[in-house]
Design a protein around this motif. Structure first.
Motif, short mmCIF file in Angstrom:
data_model
loop_
_atom_site.label_atom_id
_atom_site.label_comp_id
_atom_site.label_asym_id
_atom_site.label_seq_id
_atom_site.Cartn_x
_atom_site.Cartn_y
_atom_site.Cartn_z
N TRP A 79 -117.38 -8.54 13.59
CA TRP A 79 -116.73 -7.39 12.94
C TRP A 79 -115.40 -7.02 13.54
CZ3 TRP A 79 -118.98 -7.89 8.76
CH2 TRP A 79 -120.36 -8.04 8.64
N ASP A 80 -115.26 -7.10 14.86
CA ASP A 80 -113.97 -6.76 15.47
C ASP A 80 -112.86 -7.68 14.96
OD1 ASP A 80 -115.14 -4.72 16.93
OD2 ASP A 80 -115.44 -5.96 18.71
N LYS A 81 -113.18 -8.95 14.85
CA LYS A 81 -112.19 -9.92 14.38
C LYS A 81 -111.88 -9.70 12.90
CE LYS A 81 -109.65 -13.44 15.40
NZ LYS A 81 -108.58 -13.37 16.37
N VAL A 82 -112.88 -9.36 12.11
CA VAL A 82 -112.66 -9.08 10.68
C VAL A 82 -111.70 -7.90 10.54
CG1 VAL A 82 -113.74 -8.31 8.52
CG2 VAL A 82 -114.88 -10.01 9.95
N TYR A 83 -111.95 -6.84 11.30
CA TYR A 83 -111.09 -5.66 11.23
C TYR A 83 -109.67 -5.99 11.67
CZ TYR A 83 -110.02 -0.70 11.21
OH TYR A 83 -109.48 0.53 10.92
N GLU A 84 -109.55 -6.74 12.74
CA GLU A 84 -108.23 -7.14 13.24
C GLU A 84 -107.48 -7.97 12.19
OE1 GLU A 84 -106.83 -10.52 16.38
OE2 GLU A 84 -108.41 -9.16 17.06
N LEU A 85 -108.16 -8.91 11.56
CA LEU A 85 -107.53 -9.74 10.54
C LEU A 85 -107.19 -8.93 9.28
CD1 LEU A 85 -109.62 -12.98 10.99
CD2 LEU A 85 -107.16 -12.74 11.39
N ALA A 86 -108.02 -7.95 8.95
CA ALA A 86 -107.72 -7.08 7.81
C ALA A 86 -106.44 -6.29 8.06
CB ALA A 86 -108.89 -6.14 7.53
N GLU A 87 -106.29 -5.80 9.29
CA GLU A 87 -105.05 -5.09 9.63
C GLU A 87 -103.84 -6.03 9.59
OE1 GLU A 87 -106.03 -3.10 13.35
OE2 GLU A 87 -106.20 -1.23 12.21
N GLU A 88 -104.02 -7.25 10.08
CA GLU A 88 -102.94 -8.23 10.03
C GLU A 88 -102.57 -8.56 8.59
OE1 GLU A 88 -101.98 -12.79 11.46
OE2 GLU A 88 -103.61 -11.71 12.41
N LEU A 89 -103.59 -8.71 7.75
CA LEU A 89 -103.34 -8.98 6.33
C LEU A 89 -102.56 -7.85 5.70
CD1 LEU A 89 -103.81 -10.80 3.88
CD2 LEU A 89 -106.02 -9.67 3.55
N GLU A 90 -102.92 -6.63 6.03
CA GLU A 90 -102.21 -5.48 5.47
C GLU A 90 -100.75 -5.45 5.94
OE1 GLU A 90 -103.51 -1.00 4.38
OE2 GLU A 90 -104.08 -1.71 6.37
N ARG A 91 -100.50 -5.77 7.20
CA ARG A 91 -99.12 -5.83 7.70
C ARG A 91 -98.32 -6.90 6.97
NH1 ARG A 91 -101.69 -5.09 12.56
NH2 ARG A 91 -101.68 -7.30 13.06
N LYS A 92 -98.93 -8.04 6.76
CA LYS A 92 -98.25 -9.14 6.08
C LYS A 92 -97.96 -8.79 4.62
CE LYS A 92 -99.84 -12.84 9.09
NZ LYS A 92 -98.56 -13.08 9.68
N VAL A 93 -98.87 -8.07 3.99
CA VAL A 93 -98.66 -7.63 2.60
C VAL A 93 -97.49 -6.66 2.55
CG1 VAL A 93 -99.63 -6.25 0.72
CG2 VAL A 93 -100.99 -8.03 1.81
N ASP A 94 -97.46 -5.71 3.47
CA ASP A 94 -96.35 -4.75 3.49
C ASP A 94 -95.02 -5.46 3.67
OD1 ASP A 94 -98.12 -2.67 3.12
OD2 ASP A 94 -98.24 -2.16 5.25
N PHE A 95 -95.01 -6.47 4.53
CA PHE A 95 -93.79 -7.26 4.73
C PHE A 95 -93.40 -7.99 3.45
CE2 PHE A 95 -91.73 -11.28 5.98
CZ PHE A 95 -90.59 -10.76 6.59
N GLN A 96 -94.39 -8.58 2.78
CA GLN A 96 -94.12 -9.30 1.53
C GLN A 96 -93.61 -8.36 0.44
OE1 GLN A 96 -94.12 -12.60 0.51
NE2 GLN A 96 -94.11 -12.82 2.72
N LEU A 97 -94.16 -7.17 0.38
CA LEU A 97 -93.69 -6.19 -0.61
C LEU A 97 -92.24 -5.81 -0.35
CD1 LEU A 97 -96.86 -3.96 -0.98
CD2 LEU A 97 -95.90 -5.52 -2.69
N GLU A 98 -91.90 -5.66 0.93
CA GLU A 98 -90.52 -5.36 1.30
C GLU A 98 -89.61 -6.52 0.91
OE1 GLU A 98 -87.27 -3.33 2.67
OE2 GLU A 98 -89.31 -2.54 2.49
#
Length: 150
Positions: A79-98
């Protein structure tokens, strides 16, 4: 043909291992995808092998790679790794939207899903982790973000 493709990608990866190139990263991602159909522990080994190469992939392919990694860790309840990767995915999405707001509209996208789908999925992953941890209020907040992205 999967076994043949796996051998081919492993040979290319072995030849490229000192290059740290995008081609090596793409080979590692394809090796990971071919391993995904095997046992949970084979999937974990493939995920661990892929992780150092994520940043070398094209930015849009990174979205799929991080999503796929999160799914592997989700199946083994890390679960810790899932949460960490979910946050990373969200950061990458925000970058892609920008990036998307700055580039030309006619540029062909290579990510498998629309960009907003990855953000919604990141929130869904975080909500599921919070549910497992019995952090129900926090899970509801992430679920609301998930719903609002759709």
């Amino acid at each position: 043909m999967k076994e043949a493709a796996l051998i081919l990608y492993e040979c290319v990866a072995a030849g490229e291992k000192y290059q740290h190139s995008e081609r090596l990263a793409l080979c590692q991602y394809r090796i990971f995808l071919l391993h995904k159909t095997m046992s949970k522990f084979d999937n974990l080994a493939a995920a661990v092998q892929l992780e150092p190469y994520i940043e070398k992939l094209d930015e849009e392919i990174q979205l799929d790679a991080v999503k796929d990694l999160a799914n592997v860790y989700n199946t083994i309840h890390h679960w810790d790794k899932v949460y960490e990767l979910a946050e990373e995915l969200e950061r990458k999405v925000d970058f892609q939207l920008e990036l998307q707001s700055r580039r030309r509209k006619n540029k062909k996208r290579i990510a498998f899903y629309p960009i907003f789908t990855y953000k919604a999925y990141a929130n869904l992953l975080k909500a599921s982790v919070c549910e497992v941890r019995k952090e129900y209020e926090k899970a509801l907040e992430f679920a609301k973000h998930y719903i609002m992205n759709f």
